[in-house]
Design an enzyme around this catalytic site. Structure first.
Site, PDB file in Angstrom:
ATOM      1  N   PRO A 125       0.859  -1.192   0.000  1.00  0.00           N
ATOM      2  CA  PRO A 125       0.000   0.000   0.000  1.00  0.00           C
ATOM      3  C   PRO A 125       0.897   1.245   0.000  1.00  0.00           C
ATOM      4  CG  PRO A 125      -0.681  -1.581   1.689  1.00  0.00           C
ATOM      5  CD  PRO A 125       0.661  -2.022   1.197  1.00  0.00           C
ATOM      6  N   ASP A 162       6.961   7.637  -7.009  1.00  0.00           N
ATOM      7  CA  ASP A 162       6.043   8.749  -7.255  1.00  0.00           C
ATOM      8  C   ASP A 162       4.703   8.509  -6.570  1.00  0.00           C
ATOM      9  OD1 ASP A 162       7.626  10.416  -9.115  1.00  0.00           O
ATOM     10  OD2 ASP A 162       7.486   8.692 -10.437  1.00  0.00           O
ATOM     11  N   HIS A 266       5.926  -0.899 -16.176  1.00  0.00           N
ATOM     12  CA  HIS A 266       5.659  -0.771 -14.741  1.00  0.00           C
ATOM     13  C   HIS A 266       5.251  -2.099 -14.124  1.00  0.00           C
ATOM     14  CE1 HIS A 266       4.097   0.742 -10.907  1.00  0.00           C
ATOM     15  NE2 HIS A 266       3.052  -0.046 -11.127  1.00  0.00           N
ATOM     16  N   SER A 386      -8.108  14.689  25.806  1.00  0.00           N
ATOM     17  CA  SER A 386      -9.368  13.963  25.661  1.00  0.00           C
ATOM     18  C   SER A 386      -9.167  12.452  25.739  1.00  0.00           C
ATOM     19  CB  SER A 386     -10.033  14.309  24.325  1.00  0.00           C
ATOM     20  OG  SER A 386     -10.436  15.661  24.289  1.00  0.00           O
ATOM     21  N   GLU A 413      -3.651  10.977  12.157  1.00  0.00           N
ATOM     22  CA  GLU A 413      -3.962   9.633  12.651  1.00  0.00           C
ATOM     23  C   GLU A 413      -3.281   8.540  11.822  1.00  0.00           C
ATOM     24  OE1 GLU A 413      -7.397  12.336  13.715  1.00  0.00           O
ATOM     25  OE2 GLU A 413      -6.261  11.886  11.889  1.00  0.00           O
ATOM     26  N   ARG A 522     -16.234   7.957  27.037  1.00  0.00           N
ATOM     27  CA  ARG A 522     -16.102   9.327  27.519  1.00  0.00           C
ATOM     28  C   ARG A 522     -16.867   9.511  28.816  1.00  0.00           C
ATOM     29  NH1 ARG A 522     -19.079  14.160  27.416  1.00  0.00           N
ATOM     30  NH2 ARG A 522     -17.786  16.049  27.278  1.00  0.00           N
TER      31      ARG A 522
END
Length: 678
Positions: A125, A162, A266, A386, A413, A522
């Site tokens: 990835p 790239d 490629h 938090s 993240e 929370r």
């Protein structure tokens, strides 16, 4: 330069680069699948790096002080596999390249850590490898601050294409690395200006060197086929006080008369006819998968260049007073069982409830009160206050304080998760990082790689349901629990109270072969467990994934199964139903994955044979595994913006709704008997 360097920098080094080219061509042809263009274009860069600079020992791929090489452009895997075979990595032979991309082969289509010696991280990835390398560079500097140059003094090199630099994660990663001034990080950009669709001009006009420079990197632009220019840029990078980008202008498929510089090379084999022409063009007369002896010997010599350096390092390890501690850090799991067991006892004695995010902070405080504070490398994506992920003893890791054990990852993240993968893969440290659970979707590709690689990374995901309240549905996780539970090799915890939170941390710390996700509330939660011991559960109950929290004196009429904040609703419902004469057990199921790994006999003893009702402030998907045809109380839509208490009533997630589901599952209507009992 050494004598060897002087020899191999001339004609012989050019032949060494061609060995990479033709092994790559041959393997892709044999598999009739793969990507020959990048290895052909980056052969000189890789040759100069592995022959003149990279510190490694093929006889000991896990040498802790080796340089790390990350092939972020993982589709060009034959570049790496060729080098591993040529330099003599144990268990990697040139003949193995003939099985490239075949079932059971070490040579997977994209590099996979654990499959082949010398592969530092799983890539494919695009951009992930670059961001993972940032974590490796963080780990190196942090451990260097603890153990000194004699034991930790290495660099991290990345080959990125790239496509890697187009991916959004690249921006997060280079910005973070520049901010932290990670000078031991070098990115070699394969600037061939070709993607699958064609020229990069179809989709980008980005001035990459300007982008890196703006992020605080040193940059160099070179001819990627000129070995002296390559060496000069890498040498300059070694003296920089900033991370370095080396813009290597290359030709994809270099040497191919008809395909070089085109997208046709490629991701497709050259084929027999073009391979013959390419061999003639570059003067390579060897048969497929054959390397002339003098070239092979040069590569083997390159692989042995740092054996003397490694021997000196081993002497330092044996004599350094920090040597035994360093070996423990690198080879032994972190043990915080005593600290967390003491915390459980304290919580039970105090009988105090708290939001599980606050209970998590208490666990972090307990773990970082002793030696563990140096091995836990925490952080947050700009939500420290938090997520409650920073203890009072943790200092910030930055360019001025490399010994700090808390990283401010910023609002990144994805890069945070990938960097934590790199920290975990590097060894010696246990990374954890926090954000809101709804934002797990920002980091999911890196979490998936954590799972695929079996890397110990702990994700602290707070604000885990509609219980977060007024911030509304954009921040309220609904489908995230189900989606993570669908991912293989991830342990997802949703603890019910402070006791289970401490036990979840203990389980996550002890689990070294996969990532753990802690889903935390929370809102404040009452204490549900008032004993550290559960009948029939030897040890940490959360480590078993599920257990009977409230049992019945005799046979069960029903069983309520719950996780997290809804365990409290389950116990309330069971108590109400008991007043009607019903015997209802409550099962807390904080980690489905761990429960699923228990014996069938244990699962059956916990779930029982009576009708089951499940309750969780999330979608139902997956619950049939534990409920069979039982009832479920939970979410059927996205959330809303309102106080948490109003939302639970609005969406029908209440103790009364749970009790009604039990009544329905028993096939009878039970009216409230309170007045009768009075």
């Amino acid at each position: 330069m050494t004598t060897l360097d002087a020899l191999t920098s001339t004609k012989l080094e050019a032949e060494m680069a061609n060995a990479i080219r033709f092994l790559s061509i041959d393997a892709v042809n044999a598999a009739n699948s793969g990507h020959p263009g990048m290895p052909m274009g980056m052969a000189e860069v890789a040759t100069v790096l592995f022959n003149r600079f990279l510190k490694y020992d093929p006889t000991d791929p896990q040498w802790p002080d080796r340089d790390r090489f990350v092939l972020s452009a993982g589709h060009g895997s034959m570049l790496l596999y060729s080098i591993l075979a040529l330099t003599g990595y144990q268990g990697v032979e040139i003949s193995d390249l003939q099985d490239f991309r075949q079932l059971g082969s070490r040579m997977a289509g994209h590099p996979e850590v654990g499959h082949c010696p010398g592969v530092e991280t799983t890539t494919g990835p695009l951009g992930q490898g670059l961001a993972t390398a940032v974590g490796m560079a963080i780990a190196e500097r942090n451990l260097n601050a603890r153990f000194g140059d004699d034991l930790v003094d290495h660099r991290t090199y990345v080959v990125a294409g790239d496509g890697c630099l187009m991916e959004g994660i690249s921006h997060e990663a280079i910005d973070l690395a520049g901010s932290l001034a990670l000078s031991r990080l070098v990115v070699l950009w394969d600037n061939n200006r070709i993607t699958i669709d064609g020229s990069t001009e179809l989709s980008t006009r980005m001035d990459q060197t300007a982008r890196f420079s703006a992020a605080g990197w040193a940059t160099h632009s070179i001819d990627g086929h000129d070995r002296d220019e390559i060496a000069g840029a890498i040498q300059a990078a070694s003296k920089s006080d900033r991370p370095t980008l080396i813009d290597c202008r290359t030709t994809i498929g270099f040497g191919s008369p008809n395909l070089a510089g085109t997208n046709g090379v490629h991701g497709s084999p050259l084929g027999e006819a073009e391979t013959v022409l390419t061999r003639a063009n570059l003067g390579w007369t060897a048969e497929p998968f054959v390397v002339p002896d003098h070239v092979r010997q040069a590569w083997l010599a390159a692989g042995s260049r740092f054996q003397g350096v490694k021997s000196t390092w081993e002497e330092h390890l044996a004599s350094d007073e920090l040597g035994p501690e360093f070996q423990r850090w690198m080879n032994e799991p972190l043990d915080v069982s005593v600290e967390l067991a003491s915390l459980v006892d304290e919580v039970i004695e105090s009988e105090s409830g708290a939001a599980t995010r606050a209970s998590s902070l208490a666990a972090i405080e307990a773990m970082t009160s002793g030696q563990a504070r140096l091995r836990l490398l925490g952080g947050s994506a700009d939500l420290t206050g938090s997520n409650l992920t920073r203890s009072t003893t943790q200092e910030t890791f930055d360019s001025a304080n490399r010994s700090g054990t808390y990283v401010h990852y910023g609002i990144r993240e994805h890069a945070m998760a990938a960097a934590m993968n790199g920290i975990g893969l590097h060894g010696g440290l246990v990374p954890y990082g926090g954000t809101f659970f709804a934002f797990v979707d920002y980091l999911r590709p890196a979490l998936r790689l954590s799972a695929l690689m079996g890397t110990q990374v702990i994700y602290v995901m707070t604000h885990d349901s509609i219980g977060l309240g007024e911030d509304g549905p954009t921040h309220q996780p609904v489908e995230q629990l189900a989606s993570l539970r669908a991912m293989p090799n991830v342990d997802v915890y949703r603890p019910a109270d402070a006791v289970e939170t401490a036990e979840a941390w203990a389980s996550a710390i002890q689990t070294t072969d996969r990532p753990s996700v802690l889903c935390l509330s929370r809102q404040g939660l009452a204490l549900q467990r008032r004993s550290s011991v559960i009948v029939g559960v030897p040890g940490n109950p959360v480590a078993f994934g599920g257990y009977v929290l409230v049992d019945t004196a005799g046979p069960r009429d029903a069983t309520i199964v719950a996780t997290g904040s809804e365990v409290g609703l389950a116990t309330e419902a069971a108590a109400d139903l008991a007043e009607e004469g019903l015997s209802v057990a409550v099962v807390s199921l904080p980690c489905w994955e761990r429960f699923g790994r228990q014996s069938q006999a244990y699962q059956d003893s916990v779930l029982g044979e009576a009708p089951r009702v499940g309750v969780e402030a999330a979608v139902e998907f997956g619950w049939d595994r534990w409920l069979g045809d039982g009832q479920f109380v939970g979410m059927e839509s996205f959330g809303a913006s309102a106080p948490a208490s109003d939302l639970f009533v609005h969406f029908g997630i209440t103790s009364e709704a749970v009790a009604n589901s039990v009544r329905k599952s028993l096939g009878a209507t039970h009216t409230d008997q309170k007045e009768t009992h009075q």
